[in-house]
Design a protein around this motif. Structure first.
Motif, PDB file in Angstrom:
ATOM      1  N   ASP A  18       0.834  -1.210   0.000  1.00  0.00           N
ATOM      2  CA  ASP A  18       0.000   0.000   0.000  1.00  0.00           C
ATOM      3  C   ASP A  18       0.866   1.257   0.000  1.00  0.00           C
ATOM      4  OD1 ASP A  18      -2.336  -1.478   0.038  1.00  0.00           O
ATOM      5  OD2 ASP A  18      -2.629  -1.309   2.210  1.00  0.00           O
ATOM      6  N   ASN A  19       1.865   1.280   0.864  1.00  0.00           N
ATOM      7  CA  ASN A  19       2.732   2.452   0.972  1.00  0.00           C
ATOM      8  C   ASN A  19       3.539   2.678  -0.303  1.00  0.00           C
ATOM      9  OD1 ASN A  19       1.813   2.737   3.588  1.00  0.00           O
ATOM     10  ND2 ASN A  19       3.632   1.860   4.540  1.00  0.00           N
ATOM     11  N   LEU A  20       4.033   1.583  -0.880  1.00  0.00           N
ATOM     12  CA  LEU A  20       4.845   1.685  -2.093  1.00  0.00           C
ATOM     13  C   LEU A  20       4.057   2.312  -3.243  1.00  0.00           C
ATOM     14  CD1 LEU A  20       7.462   1.016  -3.679  1.00  0.00           C
ATOM     15  CD2 LEU A  20       6.456  -1.235  -4.161  1.00  0.00           C
ATOM     16  N   TYR A  21       2.839   1.836  -3.440  1.00  0.00           N
ATOM     17  CA  TYR A  21       2.086   2.310  -4.601  1.00  0.00           C
ATOM     18  C   TYR A  21       1.415   3.657  -4.348  1.00  0.00           C
ATOM     19  CZ  TYR A  21       3.491  -1.690  -7.194  1.00  0.00           C
ATOM     20  OH  TYR A  21       4.271  -2.607  -7.864  1.00  0.00           O
ATOM     21  N   ALA A  22       1.192   3.993  -3.094  1.00  0.00           N
ATOM     22  CA  ALA A  22       0.742   5.355  -2.792  1.00  0.00           C
ATOM     23  C   ALA A  22       1.867   6.349  -3.085  1.00  0.00           C
ATOM     24  CB  ALA A  22       0.302   5.456  -1.340  1.00  0.00           C
ATOM     25  N   ALA A  23       3.061   6.019  -2.628  1.00  0.00           N
ATOM     26  CA  ALA A  23       4.213   6.894  -2.873  1.00  0.00           C
ATOM     27  C   ALA A  23       4.579   6.917  -4.354  1.00  0.00           C
ATOM     28  CB  ALA A  23       5.405   6.428  -2.042  1.00  0.00           C
ATOM     29  N   ASN A  24       4.364   5.803  -5.032  1.00  0.00           N
ATOM     30  CA  ASN A  24       4.752   5.708  -6.438  1.00  0.00           C
ATOM     31  C   ASN A  24       3.973   6.667  -7.335  1.00  0.00           C
ATOM     32  OD1 ASN A  24       6.539   4.201  -8.271  1.00  0.00           O
ATOM     33  ND2 ASN A  24       4.637   3.479  -9.220  1.00  0.00           N
ATOM     34  N   GLU A  25       2.817   7.087  -6.879  1.00  0.00           N
ATOM     35  CA  GLU A  25       2.017   8.022  -7.669  1.00  0.00           C
ATOM     36  C   GLU A  25       2.712   9.368  -7.841  1.00  0.00           C
ATOM     37  OE1 GLU A  25      -1.898   8.360  -6.088  1.00  0.00           O
ATOM     38  OE2 GLU A  25      -2.367   6.222  -6.363  1.00  0.00           O
ATOM     39  N   VAL A  26       3.597   9.698  -6.915  1.00  0.00           N
ATOM     40  CA  VAL A  26       4.282  10.994  -6.997  1.00  0.00           C
ATOM     41  C   VAL A  26       5.804  10.871  -7.042  1.00  0.00           C
ATOM     42  CG1 VAL A  26       2.430  12.268  -5.873  1.00  0.00           C
ATOM     43  CG2 VAL A  26       4.203  11.213  -4.468  1.00  0.00           C
ATOM     44  N   MET A  27       6.352   9.677  -6.757  1.00  0.00           N
ATOM     45  CA  MET A  27       7.805   9.546  -6.608  1.00  0.00           C
ATOM     46  C   MET A  27       8.473   8.643  -7.637  1.00  0.00           C
ATOM     47  SD  MET A  27       8.112   9.285  -2.447  1.00  0.00           S
ATOM     48  CE  MET A  27       9.897   9.273  -2.465  1.00  0.00           C
ATOM     49  N   ASN A  28       7.704   7.915  -8.436  1.00  0.00           N
ATOM     50  CA  ASN A  28       8.279   7.034  -9.457  1.00  0.00           C
ATOM     51  C   ASN A  28       9.293   6.055  -8.859  1.00  0.00           C
ATOM     52  OD1 ASN A  28       8.666   6.006 -12.059  1.00  0.00           O
ATOM     53  ND2 ASN A  28      10.314   7.439 -12.515  1.00  0.00           N
ATOM     54  N   LEU A  29       8.828   5.226  -7.927  1.00  0.00           N
ATOM     55  CA  LEU A  29       9.692   4.281  -7.236  1.00  0.00           C
ATOM     56  C   LEU A  29       9.812   2.946  -7.954  1.00  0.00           C
ATOM     57  CD1 LEU A  29       8.396   4.889  -3.597  1.00  0.00           C
ATOM     58  CD2 LEU A  29      10.491   5.805  -4.623  1.00  0.00           C
ATOM     59  N   THR A  30       8.779   2.567  -8.713  1.00  0.00           N
ATOM     60  CA  THR A  30       8.789   1.270  -9.396  1.00  0.00           C
ATOM     61  C   THR A  30       7.964   1.335 -10.665  1.00  0.00           C
ATOM     62  OG1 THR A  30       8.217  -1.092  -9.213  1.00  0.00           O
ATOM     63  CG2 THR A  30       6.818   0.458  -8.000  1.00  0.00           C
ATOM     64  N   ARG A  31       8.368   0.532 -11.656  1.00  0.00           N
ATOM     65  CA  ARG A  31       7.604   0.419 -12.897  1.00  0.00           C
ATOM     66  C   ARG A  31       6.761  -0.856 -12.924  1.00  0.00           C
ATOM     67  NH1 ARG A  31      12.161   2.155 -17.434  1.00  0.00           N
ATOM     68  NH2 ARG A  31      12.560   4.270 -16.632  1.00  0.00           N
ATOM     69  N   ILE A  32       6.888  -1.671 -11.896  1.00  0.00           N
ATOM     70  CA  ILE A  32       6.123  -2.914 -11.828  1.00  0.00           C
ATOM     71  C   ILE A  32       4.669  -2.587 -11.495  1.00  0.00           C
ATOM     72  CG2 ILE A  32       5.842  -5.113 -10.607  1.00  0.00           C
ATOM     73  CD1 ILE A  32       8.334  -5.012 -12.341  1.00  0.00           C
ATOM     74  N   PRO A  33       3.688  -3.050 -12.316  1.00  0.00           N
ATOM     75  CA  PRO A  33       2.278  -2.798 -11.996  1.00  0.00           C
ATOM     76  C   PRO A  33       1.912  -3.418 -10.652  1.00  0.00           C
ATOM     77  CG  PRO A  33       2.522  -3.644 -14.239  1.00  0.00           C
ATOM     78  CD  PRO A  33       3.846  -3.806 -13.571  1.00  0.00           C
ATOM     79  N   ARG A  34       0.969  -2.798  -9.953  1.00  0.00           N
ATOM     80  CA  ARG A  34       0.618  -3.280  -8.622  1.00  0.00           C
ATOM     81  C   ARG A  34       0.137  -4.731  -8.630  1.00  0.00           C
ATOM     82  NH1 ARG A  34      -2.270  -0.172  -3.608  1.00  0.00           N
ATOM     83  NH2 ARG A  34      -2.277  -1.976  -2.206  1.00  0.00           N
ATOM     84  N   GLU A  35      -0.571  -5.131  -9.681  1.00  0.00           N
ATOM     85  CA  GLU A  35      -1.079  -6.502  -9.718  1.00  0.00           C
ATOM     86  C   GLU A  35       0.043  -7.542  -9.831  1.00  0.00           C
ATOM     87  OE1 GLU A  35      -1.630  -4.703 -13.909  1.00  0.00           O
ATOM     88  OE2 GLU A  35      -1.864  -4.070 -11.803  1.00  0.00           O
ATOM     89  N   GLU A  36       1.254  -7.096 -10.152  1.00  0.00           N
ATOM     90  CA  GLU A  36       2.386  -8.019 -10.256  1.00  0.00           C
ATOM     91  C   GLU A  36       3.368  -7.855  -9.091  1.00  0.00           C
ATOM     92  OE1 GLU A  36       4.319  -7.730 -14.046  1.00  0.00           O
ATOM     93  OE2 GLU A  36       2.421  -7.565 -15.145  1.00  0.00           O
ATOM     94  N   ALA A  37       3.039  -7.003  -8.146  1.00  0.00           N
ATOM     95  CA  ALA A  37       4.001  -6.650  -7.098  1.00  0.00           C
ATOM     96  C   ALA A  37       4.404  -7.839  -6.238  1.00  0.00           C
ATOM     97  CB  ALA A  37       3.437  -5.542  -6.211  1.00  0.00           C
TER      98      ALA A  37
END
Length: 212
Positions: A18-37
């Motif tokens: 949850d934290n990773l993909y919330a932050a990813n919306e503004v920080m570009n931390l990962t290119r892996i889609p959430r469904e594959e995390a």
């Protein structure tokens, strides 16, 4: 993967996701889609965890937002894990998801001076294999292991001669990533002698003139 995971540990992974993909919306931390995390981040990070001896002090070079450092620290509480990265953005996120056995360090691997300090050094495809091994070898204690996480396409490179770094190939472990058609390779390099002080070289020199 040889792990017994409690519901509490699974909850920790869900919070981290949850934290990773919330932050990813503004920080570009990962290119892996959430469904594959779960497969591409969490399971992938743990695919070779059984190759890490009990009670090891582990260095993860180029950890980014925490892979494989964070999953390893969660499921292997016997380990002391250090996540090394040059990006303050990545480590800023990781520091907001603390674990008692996980430490973060912001530095360039070729400039950090913690030589011969770790039982195991790993990293997920940090750079071309020869460069990753050059960055990794000096940090590993004699008698320890360097465990780069690579792909089957690099098998020929893996079997090259890295004795100049103090490394000797023990075994090449190949495993499929569950639920996918992806195959991962983890060569086990034993640290059999001290790495000469000239390694690692400056990054520009590593790129210009690989040791293999």
């Amino acid at each position: 993967m040889g792990l017994s995971v409690t519901s509490g540990v699974l909850d920790q992974f869900e919070v981290f996701e949850d934290n990773l993909y919330a932050a990813n919306e503004v920080m570009n931390l990962t290119r892996i889609p959430r469904e594959e995390a779960w497969q591409r981040h969490f399971v992938d990070s743990l695919l070779f965890q059984d190759l890490i001896p009990l009670g090891s002090v582990v260095l993860d070079i180029g950890t980014g937002p925490g892979f494989p450092a964070w999953p390893l620290a969660v499921v292997r509480v016997d380990l002391q894990v250090v996540g090394l990265d040059s990006s303050g953005k990545m480590l800023g996120f990781l520091s907001q998801n603390p674990l008692p056995n996980l430490k973060t360090v912001q530095a360039r691997a070729e400039e950090w001076e913690m030589r011969e300090s770790f039982d195991v050094v790993t990293g997920r495809a940090v750079a071309p294999l020869a460069a990753q091994l050059e960055l990794s070898a000096a940090f590993c204690k004699v008698g320890g292991r360097v465990l780069p996480m690579r792909t089957p396409a690099e098998r020929e490179q893996v079997e090259g001669d890295f004795s100049s770094l103090g490394l000797k190939l023990e075994e090449v472990v190949e495993r499929a990533l569950p639920g996918t058609d992806v195959v991962r390779l983890s060569p086990i390099f034993n640290k059999v002698g001290q790495t000469p002080q000239r390694f690692p070289r400056p990054w520009s020199e590593i790129k210009r003139s690989p040791i293999l």
